[in-house]
Design a protein around this motif. Sequence first.
Motif, PDB file in Angstrom:
ATOM      1  N   PHE A  90       0.893  -1.129   0.044  1.00 49.09           N
ATOM      2  CA  PHE A  90       0.035  -0.013  -0.124  1.00 49.09           C
ATOM      3  C   PHE A  90       0.983   1.244  -0.033  1.00 49.09           C
ATOM      4  CE2 PHE A  90       1.110  -0.709   4.449  1.00 49.09           C
ATOM      5  CZ  PHE A  90       1.143   0.444   4.827  1.00 49.09           C
ATOM      6  N   VAL A  91       0.279   2.246  -0.429  1.00 53.43           N
ATOM      7  CA  VAL A  91       0.878   3.615  -0.291  1.00 53.43           C
ATOM      8  C   VAL A  91      -0.101   4.706   0.456  1.00 53.43           C
ATOM      9  CG1 VAL A  91       1.700   5.833  -1.599  1.00 53.43           C
ATOM     10  CG2 VAL A  91       2.163   3.263  -2.441  1.00 53.43           C
ATOM     11  N   THR A  92       0.520   5.410   1.510  1.00 52.35           N
ATOM     12  CA  THR A  92      -0.264   6.463   2.078  1.00 52.35           C
ATOM     13  C   THR A  92      -0.378   7.846   1.283  1.00 52.35           C
ATOM     14  OG1 THR A  92       0.314   5.416   4.139  1.00 52.35           O
ATOM     15  CG2 THR A  92      -0.636   7.591   4.222  1.00 52.35           C
ATOM     16  N   LEU A  93      -1.457   8.295   1.057  1.00 54.03           N
ATOM     17  CA  LEU A  93      -1.649   9.247   0.243  1.00 54.03           C
ATOM     18  C   LEU A  93      -2.009  10.722   1.175  1.00 54.03           C
ATOM     19  CD1 LEU A  93      -4.374   7.824  -2.173  1.00 54.03           C
ATOM     20  CD2 LEU A  93      -1.910   7.829  -2.456  1.00 54.03           C
ATOM     21  N   ARG A  94      -1.660  11.792   0.296  1.00 56.76           N
ATOM     22  CA  ARG A  94      -1.920  12.949   0.894  1.00 56.76           C
ATOM     23  C   ARG A  94      -3.405  13.015   1.653  1.00 56.76           C
ATOM     24  NH1 ARG A  94       0.111  18.259   0.389  1.00 56.76           N
ATOM     25  NH2 ARG A  94       1.081  17.557  -1.550  1.00 56.76           N
ATOM     26  N   GLY A  95      -3.490  13.523   3.040  1.00 58.40           N
ATOM     27  CA  GLY A  95      -4.845  13.550   3.638  1.00 58.40           C
ATOM     28  C   GLY A  95      -4.776  12.059   4.506  1.00 58.40           C
ATOM     29  N   GLY A  96      -3.770  11.243   4.449  1.00 55.91           N
ATOM     30  CA  GLY A  96      -3.994   9.970   5.345  1.00 55.91           C
ATOM     31  C   GLY A  96      -4.784   9.070   4.537  1.00 55.91           C
ATOM     32  N   HIS A  97      -5.260   8.943   3.414  1.00 54.90           N
ATOM     33  CA  HIS A  97      -6.000   7.986   2.925  1.00 54.90           C
ATOM     34  C   HIS A  97      -5.069   6.909   2.571  1.00 54.90           C
ATOM     35  CE1 HIS A  97      -8.976  11.149   2.678  1.00 54.90           C
ATOM     36  NE2 HIS A  97      -8.040  11.769   1.698  1.00 54.90           N
ATOM     37  N   ARG A  98      -5.251   5.706   2.444  1.00 58.17           N
ATOM     38  CA  ARG A  98      -4.439   4.592   2.158  1.00 58.17           C
ATOM     39  C   ARG A  98      -4.845   3.829   1.016  1.00 58.17           C
ATOM     40  NH1 ARG A  98      -3.212  -0.651   5.756  1.00 58.17           N
ATOM     41  NH2 ARG A  98      -2.317   0.580   7.431  1.00 58.17           N
ATOM     42  N   MET A  99      -4.039   3.741   0.082  1.00 57.65           N
ATOM     43  CA  MET A  99      -4.258   3.109  -1.299  1.00 57.65           C
ATOM     44  C   MET A  99      -3.588   1.769  -1.412  1.00 57.65           C
ATOM     45  SD  MET A  99      -3.545   4.471  -5.137  1.00 57.65           S
ATOM     46  CE  MET A  99      -1.591   4.713  -4.962  1.00 57.65           C
ATOM     47  N   GLY A 100      -4.335   0.728  -1.409  1.00 62.10           N
ATOM     48  CA  GLY A 100      -3.871  -0.623  -1.557  1.00 62.10           C
ATOM     49  C   GLY A 100      -3.645  -0.976  -2.991  1.00 62.10           C
ATOM     50  N   LEU A 101      -2.527  -1.862  -3.153  1.00 61.30           N
ATOM     51  CA  LEU A 101      -2.304  -2.027  -4.538  1.00 61.30           C
ATOM     52  C   LEU A 101      -2.205  -3.624  -4.881  1.00 61.30           C
ATOM     53  CD1 LEU A 101       0.842   0.402  -4.544  1.00 61.30           C
ATOM     54  CD2 LEU A 101      -1.031   0.702  -5.855  1.00 61.30           C
ATOM     55  N   CYS A 102      -2.400  -4.015  -6.205  1.00 58.27           N
ATOM     56  CA  CYS A 102      -2.510  -5.173  -6.519  1.00 58.27           C
ATOM     57  C   CYS A 102      -1.818  -5.317  -7.862  1.00 58.27           C
ATOM     58  CB  CYS A 102      -3.709  -6.085  -6.660  1.00 58.27           C
ATOM     59  SG  CYS A 102      -4.050  -6.735  -4.864  1.00 58.27           S
ATOM     60  N   GLY A 103      -1.136  -6.399  -8.406  1.00 56.94           N
ATOM     61  CA  GLY A 103      -0.579  -6.417  -9.710  1.00 56.94           C
ATOM     62  C   GLY A 103       0.444  -7.438  -9.801  1.00 56.94           C
ATOM     63  N   ARG A 104       1.510  -7.385 -10.442  1.00 54.25           N
ATOM     64  CA  ARG A 104       2.473  -8.588 -10.690  1.00 54.25           C
ATOM     65  C   ARG A 104       3.795  -8.396  -9.762  1.00 54.25           C
ATOM     66  NH1 ARG A 104       7.064  -9.562 -14.215  1.00 54.25           N
ATOM     67  NH2 ARG A 104       6.604  -7.688 -15.220  1.00 54.25           N
ATOM     68  N   VAL A 105       3.860  -8.955  -9.035  1.00 54.54           N
ATOM     69  CA  VAL A 105       5.003  -8.986  -7.912  1.00 54.54           C
ATOM     70  C   VAL A 105       6.180  -9.483  -8.725  1.00 54.54           C
ATOM     71  CG1 VAL A 105       5.598  -9.648  -5.530  1.00 54.54           C
ATOM     72  CG2 VAL A 105       3.486  -8.981  -6.030  1.00 54.54           C
ATOM     73  N   LEU A 106       7.213  -8.870  -8.332  1.00 53.85           N
ATOM     74  CA  LEU A 106       8.589  -9.248  -8.637  1.00 53.85           C
ATOM     75  C   LEU A 106       9.167  -9.642  -7.351  1.00 53.85           C
ATOM     76  CD1 LEU A 106       9.851  -6.675 -11.438  1.00 53.85           C
ATOM     77  CD2 LEU A 106       8.420  -8.886 -11.497  1.00 53.85           C
ATOM     78  N   LEU A 107       9.920 -11.093  -7.283  1.00 53.87           N
ATOM     79  CA  LEU A 107      10.329 -11.448  -5.944  1.00 53.87           C
ATOM     80  C   LEU A 107      12.037 -11.279  -6.037  1.00 53.87           C
ATOM     81  CD1 LEU A 107       8.266 -14.643  -5.098  1.00 53.87           C
ATOM     82  CD2 LEU A 107       7.898 -12.214  -3.999  1.00 53.87           C
ATOM     83  N   GLN A 108      12.795 -11.330  -4.947  1.00 52.90           N
ATOM     84  CA  GLN A 108      14.044 -11.511  -4.795  1.00 52.90           C
ATOM     85  C   GLN A 108      14.132 -12.345  -3.647  1.00 52.90           C
ATOM     86  OE1 GLN A 108      16.372  -7.985  -4.045  1.00 52.90           O
ATOM     87  NE2 GLN A 108      18.320  -8.955  -4.713  1.00 52.90           N
ATOM     88  N   GLY A 109      14.332 -13.779  -3.883  1.00 56.73           N
ATOM     89  CA  GLY A 109      14.281 -14.820  -3.064  1.00 56.73           C
ATOM     90  C   GLY A 109      12.731 -14.979  -2.519  1.00 56.73           C
ATOM     91  N   GLN A 110      12.800 -14.867  -1.136  1.00 56.54           N
ATOM     92  CA  GLN A 110      11.122 -14.687  -0.638  1.00 56.54           C
ATOM     93  C   GLN A 110      10.686 -13.570  -0.368  1.00 56.54           C
ATOM     94  OE1 GLN A 110       9.583 -17.892  -0.207  1.00 56.54           O
ATOM     95  NE2 GLN A 110      11.456 -18.664  -1.247  1.00 56.54           N
ATOM     96  N   SER A 111      11.368 -12.335  -0.691  1.00 58.06           N
ATOM     97  CA  SER A 111      11.209 -11.083  -0.589  1.00 58.06           C
ATOM     98  C   SER A 111      10.560 -10.287  -1.670  1.00 58.06           C
ATOM     99  CB  SER A 111      12.363 -10.275   0.337  1.00 58.06           C
ATOM    100  OG  SER A 111      12.724 -10.966   1.345  1.00 58.06           O
TER     101      SER A 111
END
Length: 307
Positions: A90-111
């Motif tokens: 997620f990213v916290t937006l101006r004003g304290g709103h939270r924007m959750g995100l989904c898409g294609r995740v790139l991994l480095q090991g298990q992180s």
Amino acid sequence: MKGVDGLQYREAMEELAHCLPRNVGRVLIQQPEGSVREIRIRAGQKTAVHTSEGVRKCMGEPAPHQVQQIAEALCEHALYARAEEQRSGFVTLRGGHRMGLCGRVLLQGQSVRALREISSLCIRVAGQWRGAADRLMPHLTDANGRVNSLLIIGLPGTGKTTMLRDACRRLSEMGCRVGVVDERSEIAAMSGGEAQMDVGPNTDVLDGCCKEAGLRWMLRAMCPDVLVTDELGGACDAQAVMEAVNAGVSVISTLHGRDIQKAAGRGTLAHLVQNRAFDRYVLLTEDAVGCVGTVYDEQLRQMESTF
């Protein structure tokens, strides 16, 4: 709950609407004051505006590149600079709103290394609901006027942060020195060194700092009466809470959970319950936002219930 400040709410909706497709922005602004809870945007699907009165579906189905553009606009065209936050989902937006995100995740090991090809967004709208903590106030102080340590437990979207913010404001207005450790910038919504949310006149805010380091920082640097932080996580958070309580400083925080007994059995809370770190536990219901269901004492004995 009582209403949010009208001017602040309208400004927040206008800022969000400016970054969204016109038809979605129009629906957003048309909603009754203080009613918007979430905005869900998915590639190839109609955008859903979740309000206290139900769900409004908007015409049009954004393409994947349009979802990406909306995310960029909401982050003031600096999404690339928020990579560290994105890795948390997620990213916290101006004003304290939270924007959750989904898409294609790139991994480095298990992180998680990065997020690409954003396909859906969940924008949780922050609000300044004065009166949200009314049901908490009788439990926030003891017979001698000392502030109790208190944990608010509830599922996502039940109003934990809104209630926490209002409790912070009320205690600060009562003259308590309040220290806020705002890891995700959701409680005070700091911008340019100034809180966009009203957290009270006697409140100091440590913005963007992890709870473990932030709670200790506040103890050393600001001599607080009360420490306020959101969403306790692992063992490190629990240990920092114990250090504050053992130093004689009250802690007010939140935890995700549906059931008090199951929550108390998890590692994060089990240690705190065993050591009676909190004087009160407040469980929110799923019936409505900011609705207190049951209050428990330091030994998890039920004190009152609306059921």
